[in-house]
Design a protein around this motif. Structure first.
Motif, PDB file in Angstrom:
ATOM      1  N   ARG A   1       7.369  -4.507 -14.461  1.00 28.07           N
ATOM      2  CA  ARG A   1       8.298  -4.743 -13.502  1.00 28.07           C
ATOM      3  C   ARG A   1       7.831  -4.930 -12.122  1.00 28.07           C
ATOM      4  N   LEU A   2       6.872  -4.383 -11.747  1.00 25.64           N
ATOM      5  CA  LEU A   2       6.353  -4.503 -10.393  1.00 25.64           C
ATOM      6  C   LEU A   2       5.859  -5.909 -10.385  1.00 25.64           C
ATOM      7  N   ALA A   3       4.986  -6.441 -11.513  1.00 20.98           N
ATOM      8  CA  ALA A   3       4.371  -7.786 -11.255  1.00 20.98           C
ATOM      9  C   ALA A   3       5.153  -8.855 -11.379  1.00 20.98           C
ATOM     10  N   GLY A   4       6.584  -8.615 -12.005  1.00 20.83           N
ATOM     11  CA  GLY A   4       7.538  -9.786 -11.690  1.00 20.83           C
ATOM     12  C   GLY A   4       8.118  -9.667 -10.261  1.00 20.83           C
TER      13      GLY A   4
ATOM     14  N   GLN B   1      -3.271  -9.742  -1.778  1.00 18.63           N
ATOM     15  CA  GLN B   1      -3.866  -9.173  -2.876  1.00 18.63           C
ATOM     16  C   GLN B   1      -3.031  -9.183  -4.303  1.00 18.63           C
ATOM     17  N   GLY B   2      -3.545  -9.256  -5.375  1.00 12.32           N
ATOM     18  CA  GLY B   2      -2.928  -9.120  -6.505  1.00 12.32           C
ATOM     19  C   GLY B   2      -2.455  -7.828  -6.706  1.00 12.32           C
ATOM     20  N   LEU B   3      -1.460  -7.542  -7.740  1.00 10.41           N
ATOM     21  CA  LEU B   3      -0.737  -6.320  -8.104  1.00 10.41           C
ATOM     22  C   LEU B   3      -2.013  -5.178  -8.262  1.00 10.41           C
ATOM     23  N   ASP B   4      -2.748  -5.696  -9.297  1.00 10.64           N
ATOM     24  CA  ASP B   4      -3.760  -4.834  -9.822  1.00 10.64           C
ATOM     25  C   ASP B   4      -4.655  -4.163  -8.540  1.00 10.64           C
TER      26      ASP B   4
ATOM     27  N   LEU C   1       5.151   1.700   1.304  1.00 13.22           N
ATOM     28  CA  LEU C   1       5.494   0.929   0.036  1.00 13.22           C
ATOM     29  C   LEU C   1       6.374  -0.304   0.326  1.00 13.22           C
ATOM     30  N   PRO C   2       6.410  -1.252  -0.595  1.00 13.96           N
ATOM     31  CA  PRO C   2       7.222  -2.464  -0.527  1.00 13.96           C
ATOM     32  C   PRO C   2       8.641  -1.961  -0.861  1.00 13.96           C
ATOM     33  N   VAL C   3       9.470  -2.564  -0.094  1.00 14.33           N
ATOM     34  CA  VAL C   3      11.092  -1.667  -0.375  1.00 14.33           C
ATOM     35  C   VAL C   3      11.805  -2.824  -1.468  1.00 14.33           C
ATOM     36  N   ASN C   4      11.081  -3.663  -2.081  1.00 14.14           N
ATOM     37  CA  ASN C   4      11.887  -4.688  -2.901  1.00 14.14           C
ATOM     38  C   ASN C   4      12.307  -3.831  -4.149  1.00 14.14           C
ATOM     39  N   ASP C   5      11.550  -2.813  -4.524  1.00 10.84           N
ATOM     40  CA  ASP C   5      11.862  -2.027  -5.920  1.00 10.84           C
ATOM     41  C   ASP C   5      11.494  -0.744  -5.962  1.00 10.84           C
ATOM     42  N   TRP C   6      12.352   0.117  -6.439  1.00 12.18           N
ATOM     43  CA  TRP C   6      12.441   1.517  -6.227  1.00 12.18           C
ATOM     44  C   TRP C   6      11.153   1.904  -7.166  1.00 12.18           C
ATOM     45  N   ALA C   7      10.779   1.019  -8.078  1.00 11.79           N
ATOM     46  CA  ALA C   7       9.745   1.616  -8.865  1.00 11.79           C
ATOM     47  C   ALA C   7       8.410   1.811  -8.265  1.00 11.79           C
ATOM     48  N   TRP C   8       8.162   1.418  -7.019  1.00 17.86           N
ATOM     49  CA  TRP C   8       7.052   1.701  -6.452  1.00 17.86           C
ATOM     50  C   TRP C   8       6.834   3.104  -5.897  1.00 17.86           C
ATOM     51  N   LEU C   9       8.220   3.907  -6.269  1.00 17.08           N
ATOM     52  CA  LEU C   9       7.843   5.466  -5.886  1.00 17.08           C
ATOM     53  C   LEU C   9       7.288   6.057  -6.946  1.00 17.08           C
ATOM     54  N   VAL C  10       7.111   5.648  -8.102  1.00 20.10           N
ATOM     55  CA  VAL C  10       6.503   6.314  -9.173  1.00 20.10           C
ATOM     56  C   VAL C  10       4.808   5.691  -9.407  1.00 20.10           C
ATOM     57  N   THR C  11       4.444   4.779  -8.331  1.00 18.41           N
ATOM     58  CA  THR C  11       3.175   4.505  -8.466  1.00 18.41           C
ATOM     59  C   THR C  11       2.260   5.424  -7.394  1.00 18.41           C
ATOM     60  N   ALA C  12       0.825   5.422  -7.713  1.00 19.76           N
ATOM     61  CA  ALA C  12       0.028   6.153  -6.970  1.00 19.76           C
ATOM     62  C   ALA C  12      -1.026   5.533  -5.980  1.00 19.76           C
TER      63      ALA C  12
END
Length: 391
Positions: free
Chosen positions: A234-237, A250-253, A264-275
């Protein structure tokens, strides 16, 4: 001494990030960078909270006028950090200077000096999860055509700190490298830890055990979300265009491994479950905080037995302000070629070696001969003198 050793480790971790102390990995990168990125600064912030607690009595908090003096000493120390940190930022070295943020950290922590450690720890836990969510929401409103974009621009336009260094009140609270909304959990966790009896062996082992559990749970949950939960895809997209440019190209990885610039970037709430290191997500805060607790606990356990070997590292920790300021100034001198063509050319020919060896040697000699550092001494004297004269 264990606290000084832990603080010394935090300072050396910042040296890894800022001047490349470490060794080369197979891919040509610094092998230590992914290990310390975000975590050294988190340890530094947690130990700031421990220092606040010790300044106000440690496990036996001061009472009455004595606590009032301690409170003002904390506030005054923070206020002194503001111009010092701003001046270092104005050098334009590219180092994300944490000192100016300390002003807000100390002021926000001061009202909790009277509270029991469980209350402070609970507040830190709530902020660790609520802070990133609120930050994500507010920063979303402050970008583009969001409802807060105009007010934020207006505040920045009238903030003299922004004009001087590029970082002002909004950065300290919300958008900077160490925004209070996501960094206060580290400081408050340290304040709660400093209220414990850190001389007790069981407390030291508890720090190691609880910290390890927190780190494993947080980083494990982030790994599951990325590897099994479909978050990586999802984040890669969404990690394209302006997002890549904003976060260092940088790339995502690589971003998830090496870290973010504080938010965190604010374009996707999924960032909140990363570390991702230095990103300020709930799992990153809990994970980095857990690692900081483990480091502190281990340092407290071993420092008494290995004090001869660890003395140079403890000296760096005891002179953390001096060594931190010194290494930023040396980076500035290297970038401006200040010592080129002089007898001191060797100071900036290999910054990693100069900063590492110079800090260990200088701090050890100064600590043996003078005790308080050249910046720590005046900070102690001024804050104590002023605090005693405030009704």
């Amino acid at each position: 001494m264990g606290i000084d050793v832990a603080r010394g480790i935090a300072v050396l971790g910042m040296f890894v990030v800022h001047v490349g102390v470490g060794w080369e990995a197979a891919d040509g990168s610094n092998a230590l960078y992914p290990v310390v990125s975000g975590r050294s600064a988190a340890l530094f912030a947690l130990l700031a909270g421990v220092s606040i607690a010790l300044l106000s009595g440690g496990s036996a908090p001061k009472q009455g006028k004595d606590m009032g003096v301690a409170l003002w000493r904390v506030v005054i120390r923070g206020l002194i950090m503001l111009p010092l940190g701003t001046a270092l930022t104005m050098l334009g070295t590219g180092v994300s200077v944490i000192l100016a943020y300390y002003a807000l950290f100390f002021v926000l922590a001061a009202p909790l000096l009277w509270e029991r450690w469980k209350i402070v720890a609970g507040t830190a836990a709530v902020l660790a999860f609520a802070g990133p969510v609120v930050s994500f929401w507010l920063r979303g409103l402050a970008t583009g055509r969001g409802s807060l974009a105009g007010p934020v621009r207006a505040v920045d336009a009238y903030d003299p700190l922004v004009g001087w260094s590029g970082e002002g009140v909004v950065d300290f609270l919300l958008t900077g490298a160490y925004p209070a909304l996501t960094w206060m959990p580290f400081v408050l966790a340290g304040l709660a830890i400093g209220r414990l009896d850190l001389r007790a062996v069981r407390v030291r082992w508890a720090l190691v055990g609880v910290g390890a559990v927190l780190a494993a749970a947080a980083y494990g949950a982030a790994w599951v979300a990325l590897s099994v939960g479909g978050v990586r895809e999802r984040l890669a997209g969404s990690f394209t265009g302006g997002i890549v440019e904003r976060y260092g190209g940088q790339g995502l990885d690589e971003t998830l491994s090496r870290g973010l610039p504080g938010t965190l970037p604010v374009n996707d709430w999924a960032w909140l479950v990363t570390a991702a290191p230095h990103g300020g997500s709930p799992l990153e805060i809990v994970g980095a905080g857990g690692v900081a607790m483990v480091v502190l606990g281990v340092c407290l356990l071993v420092a008494d037995r290995l004090w001869v070997v660890l003395y140079p590292l403890a000296a760096v920790g005891a002179l953390a302000l001096t060594t931190y300021v010194g290494h930023v100034v040396l980076i500035w001198a290297a970038e401006r070629g200040v010592f080129e063509g002089t007898v001191l050319w060797w100071l900036t020919s290999d910054l990693a070696v100069s900063v590492l060896v110079g800090s260990l040697v200088f701090a050890t000699v100064w600590r043996l001969l003078v005790r308080r550092g050249p910046l720590e001494g005046p900070l102690h004297a001024v804050s104590l003198w002023a605090a005693k004269r405030i009704p």
